[in-house]
Design an enzyme around this catalytic site. Structure first.
Site, PDB file in Angstrom:
ATOM      1  N   LYS A 160      11.255  17.027  -0.306  1.00  0.00           N
ATOM      2  CA  LYS A 160      11.999  15.819  -0.695  1.00  0.00           C
ATOM      3  C   LYS A 160      11.897  15.661  -2.198  1.00  0.00           C
ATOM      4  O   LYS A 160      10.897  16.055  -2.803  1.00  0.00           O
ATOM      5  CB  LYS A 160      11.390  14.574  -0.024  1.00  0.00           C
ATOM      6  CG  LYS A 160      12.334  13.390   0.030  1.00  0.00           C
ATOM      7  CD  LYS A 160      13.224  13.471   1.256  1.00  0.00           C
ATOM      8  CE  LYS A 160      14.262  12.389   1.290  1.00  0.00           C
ATOM      9  NZ  LYS A 160      14.927  12.317   2.602  1.00  0.00           N
ATOM     10  N   ASP A 177      20.310  11.445  -0.150  1.00  0.00           N
ATOM     11  CA  ASP A 177      19.487  10.421   0.515  1.00  0.00           C
ATOM     12  C   ASP A 177      19.902   9.105  -0.138  1.00  0.00           C
ATOM     13  O   ASP A 177      21.014   9.015  -0.689  1.00  0.00           O
ATOM     14  CB  ASP A 177      17.991  10.727   0.331  1.00  0.00           C
ATOM     15  CG  ASP A 177      17.104   9.894   1.270  1.00  0.00           C
ATOM     16  OD1 ASP A 177      17.012  10.223   2.460  1.00  0.00           O
ATOM     17  OD2 ASP A 177      16.519   8.884   0.815  1.00  0.00           O
TER      18      ASP A 177
HETATM   19  P1  NDP Z   1      22.580   4.808   1.083  1.00  0.00           P
HETATM   20  O1  NDP Z   1      22.201   4.845  -0.338  1.00  0.00           O
HETATM   21  O2  NDP Z   1      23.920   5.284   1.505  1.00  0.00           O
HETATM   22  O3  NDP Z   1      22.380   3.328   1.675  1.00  0.00           O
HETATM   23  C1  NDP Z   1      21.148   2.705   1.629  1.00  0.00           C
HETATM   24  C2  NDP Z   1      21.271   1.353   2.295  1.00  0.00           C
HETATM   25  O4  NDP Z   1      19.968   0.819   2.497  1.00  0.00           O
HETATM   26  C3  NDP Z   1      22.025   0.347   1.432  1.00  0.00           C
HETATM   27  O5  NDP Z   1      22.639  -0.597   2.276  1.00  0.00           O
HETATM   28  C4  NDP Z   1      20.894  -0.287   0.636  1.00  0.00           C
HETATM   29  O6  NDP Z   1      21.170  -1.587   0.158  1.00  0.00           O
HETATM   30  C5  NDP Z   1      19.803  -0.360   1.684  1.00  0.00           C
HETATM   31  N1  NDP Z   1      18.500  -0.323   1.030  1.00  0.00           N
HETATM   32  C6  NDP Z   1      18.005   0.673   0.253  1.00  0.00           C
HETATM   33  N2  NDP Z   1      16.796   0.339  -0.214  1.00  0.00           N
HETATM   34  C7  NDP Z   1      16.540  -0.880   0.264  1.00  0.00           C
HETATM   35  C8  NDP Z   1      15.442  -1.752   0.144  1.00  0.00           C
HETATM   36  N3  NDP Z   1      14.362  -1.412  -0.591  1.00  0.00           N
HETATM   37  N4  NDP Z   1      15.500  -2.949   0.795  1.00  0.00           N
HETATM   38  C9  NDP Z   1      16.600  -3.291   1.525  1.00  0.00           C
HETATM   39  N5  NDP Z   1      17.670  -2.497   1.677  1.00  0.00           N
HETATM   40  C10 NDP Z   1      17.634  -1.316   1.070  1.00  0.00           C
HETATM   41  O7  NDP Z   1      21.430   5.651   1.848  1.00  0.00           O
HETATM   42  P2  NDP Z   1      21.472   6.326   3.297  1.00  0.00           P
HETATM   43  O8  NDP Z   1      22.292   5.532   4.228  1.00  0.00           O
HETATM   44  O9  NDP Z   1      21.762   7.756   3.112  1.00  0.00           O
HETATM   45  O10 NDP Z   1      19.925   6.233   3.712  1.00  0.00           O
HETATM   46  C11 NDP Z   1      19.409   5.155   4.484  1.00  0.00           C
HETATM   47  C12 NDP Z   1      18.126   5.620   5.179  1.00  0.00           C
HETATM   48  O11 NDP Z   1      18.399   6.748   6.014  1.00  0.00           O
HETATM   49  C13 NDP Z   1      16.999   6.077   4.241  1.00  0.00           C
HETATM   50  O12 NDP Z   1      15.763   5.751   4.840  1.00  0.00           O
HETATM   51  C14 NDP Z   1      17.170   7.590   4.227  1.00  0.00           C
HETATM   52  O13 NDP Z   1      15.970   8.249   3.904  1.00  0.00           O
HETATM   53  C15 NDP Z   1      17.538   7.820   5.689  1.00  0.00           C
HETATM   54  N6  NDP Z   1      18.185   9.076   6.005  1.00  0.00           N
HETATM   55  C16 NDP Z   1      19.345   9.460   5.355  1.00  0.00           C
HETATM   56  C17 NDP Z   1      19.960  10.633   5.709  1.00  0.00           C
HETATM   57  C18 NDP Z   1      21.255  11.059   5.116  1.00  0.00           C
HETATM   58  O14 NDP Z   1      21.795  12.065   5.568  1.00  0.00           O
HETATM   59  N7  NDP Z   1      21.826  10.338   4.164  1.00  0.00           N
HETATM   60  C19 NDP Z   1      19.378  11.541   6.715  1.00  0.00           C
HETATM   61  C20 NDP Z   1      18.218  11.000   7.394  1.00  0.00           C
HETATM   62  C21 NDP Z   1      17.655   9.826   7.013  1.00  0.00           C
HETATM   63  P3  NDP Z   1      21.586  -1.815  -1.383  1.00  0.00           P
HETATM   64  O15 NDP Z   1      23.026  -1.366  -1.452  1.00  0.00           O
HETATM   65  O16 NDP Z   1      21.391  -3.266  -1.609  1.00  0.00           O
HETATM   66  O17 NDP Z   1      20.663  -0.963  -2.195  1.00  0.00           O
HETATM   67  O1  2IT Z   2      15.981  12.306   5.360  1.00  0.00           O
HETATM   68  C1  2IT Z   2      16.787  13.215   5.591  1.00  0.00           C
HETATM   69  O2  2IT Z   2      16.700  13.929   6.600  1.00  0.00           O
HETATM   70  C2  2IT Z   2      17.879  13.432   4.631  1.00  0.00           C
HETATM   71  N1  2IT Z   2      18.006  12.670   3.680  1.00  0.00           N
HETATM   72  C3  2IT Z   2      18.812  14.603   4.795  1.00  0.00           C
HETATM   73  C4  2IT Z   2      18.172  15.849   4.272  1.00  0.00           C
HETATM   74  C5  2IT Z   2      19.074  17.050   4.221  1.00  0.00           C
HETATM   75  O3  2IT Z   2      18.581  18.058   3.696  1.00  0.00           O
HETATM   76  O4  2IT Z   2      20.214  17.015   4.686  1.00  0.00           O
END
Ligand code: NDP
Ligand code: 2IT
Length: 451
Positions: free
Chosen positions: A130, A170
């Protein structure tokens, strides 16, 4: 006498805490895994003797670097960047890059540790890593984002490669940022290869990668509900977040006939008792593109909804809950509220959104509860499929990929049952995911000897 940290769980965790001071997220992630692994390895001397858990909980390396960039006003700004390469026993390091002001070494170490087990669960050959930076993309111009991404890659490129370490997106990193970073990688190295995933479809990306994490979390939920003879159809869902994972989880819930009641961001949550339809989800996606809009503006567009500033949505009664924002956003008290309100199933889209008290509450209540390392693995799984397509130099069809994603999520569910079935109709998915992920990585490490 054997020198070992594996005397007992408490002794082991004392060592982890001592070696990782001021890293609460990392310690929390290790604790959650260790609670299950100590049971599992009790009668398996080789894992003890070879200190396998101790070794997985020590990253192969942590690279930390300075990222300088110039903002639009000509000010020189300095950020800190990292890449944590946790473990490459079963494949090249693989995992996302996060840009958020809260990013620090503890957060990235916890994410790389979790990723190691998650990637093993997918059945694809990927190790765990990561990266990220304490950079806040909110309010930055496109050119500032581009300059930051280029500067970040100017150091990162020397640590990654298609057979070495393959980053992706992420929080705060989506297709646009991957484009800027890929462009810079290509410019520096002169190599066009699958060094990053989450690429655009025109330049080596895979169909359904964008949707895969949210969709996968709902497929996992369907698999869990099926063990009780139930399905998503007709269920009410409470979802946190409004980014990539949350909006695609909401979309799949709607497609399967469920009703989504909430979404959120760091400002609070919106509650729409009429249901957040596909049309409304499309509005949220457009509104939140590149982190420009705020979720509170939803209530102006859809006046039937209410906005709850500074709050998380767990008090809204629901059948199923999907935390899809960030770590430790669902606390012990929230878990108790969900359970008291009759919530039947929780499928984590985010990484470690539930704190340890919450995990223990869900386990004690024996509800269907899937930890992120199992339920959100769809994203990295399709990243793995993107790597395969890049190596093959071709693109697979959407239907093929959809089926592969469903099969992988079902495979993870089966693995959780294999190691987490507690009898009496209760499946401990946390235990199942931890043991299944650990065993694959551990057995590979045993084969390699002490390295
Ligand atoms: P985005 O940046 O697309 O969206 C993040 C969302 O979470 C936004 O709505 C943001 O709000 C909110 N958020 C972020 N930080 C905080 C915080 N400290 N407190 C409250 N709300 C918060 O990210 P993703 O949707 O890609 O990721 C969301 C989660 O999913 C993370 O935990 C990530 O690690 C996990 N994840 C993502 C993957 C991927 O493929 N993208 C794969 C697997 C897991 P705001 O706009 O106000 O910041
Ligand atoms: O937390 C996760 O699994 C991700 N942000 C996606 C990682 C990836 O390599 O697609």
């Amino acid at each position: 006498m054997a020198v070992t940290d594996h005397v007992d769980l408490n002794g082991f965790m004392e060592g982890v805490k001592k070696r990782n001071p001021h890293q609460p997220e990392f310690v929390q992630a290790v604790q959650e895994v260790a609670e299950d692994i100590f049971d599992f390895i009790q009668d398996k001397e080789e894992y003890h003797a070879q200190q396998i858990l101790r070794r997985i909980a020590e990253p192969d390396r942590v690279v930390s670097f300075r990222v300088c960039w110039e903002d639009d006003n000509g000010n020189i700004r300095v950020q800190r960047g990292w890449r944590v390469q946790n473990n490459n026993a079963i494949g090249p390091y693989k995992g996302g890059i996060r840009f958020h002001p809260s990013v620090n070494e503890s957060v990235l170490k916890f994410l790389a540790f979790e990723q190691t087990f998650k990637n093993a669960l997918t059945g694809l050959p990927m190790g765990g890593g990561k990266g990220g930076a304490n950079f806040n993309p909110k309010g930055k111009s496109v050119r500032e984002i581009m300059r930051f991404c280029q500067s970040f890659m100017t150091e990162l490129y020397r640590h990654i490669g298609p057979d070495v370490d393959v980053p992706a997106g992420d929080i705060g990193v989506g297709g646009r940022e991957i484009g800027f970073m890929f462009g810079q990688y290509k410019r520096i190295t002169n190599h066009w290869n699958g060094v990053l995933t989450g690429k655009g479809l025109e330049w080596g990306g895979s169909l359904i990668r964008t949707e895969a994490t949210g969709y996968g979390a709902v497929y996992f939920l369907e698999n869990m509900l099926a063990t009780k003879g139930e399905s998503v159809a007709g269920k009410t869902a409470v979802i946190s977040g409004s980014g990539n994972v949350a909006t695609h989880a909401a979309e799949k819930i709607v497609q399967l006939g469920g009703k989504v009641l909430t979404l959120s961001d760091s400002g609070g949550f919106i509650h729409d008792p009429d249901g957040i339809t596909q049309e409304k989800i499309d509005w949220v996606k457009a509104h939140k593109t590149h982190r420009r809009g705020r979720i509170e503006e939803y209530v102006e567009a859809f006046p039937g909804a209410t906005f709850h500033p500074g709050k998380t949505p767990w008090g809204v009664p629901c059948d199923v809950a999907l935390p899809c924002a960030t770590q430790n956003e669902l606390l012990g008290e929230d878990a108790k509220t969900l359970i008291a309100n009759g919530c039947k199933a929780v499928s984590e889209g985010a990484n470690m959104p539930t704190d340890l008290d919450g995990v223990h509450a869900f386990k004690a209540a024996k509800i269907l509860y899937a930890p992120g390392k199992a339920s959100n693995a769809g994203g990295v799984a399709v990243s793995g499929l993107e790597m395969s397509q890049n190596s093959e130099r071709r693109s697979w069809k959407e239907e093929e990929l959809q089926q592969m994603l469903k099969d992988i999520m079902k495979g993870i569910h089966d693995a959780c049952i294999r190691y987490g079935d507690q009898g009496g109709g209760y499946i401990d998915y946390v235990k199942g995911a931890n043991i299944a992920g650990f065993k694959k990585v551990a057995d590979a490490m045993l084969a390699f000897g002490v390295v």
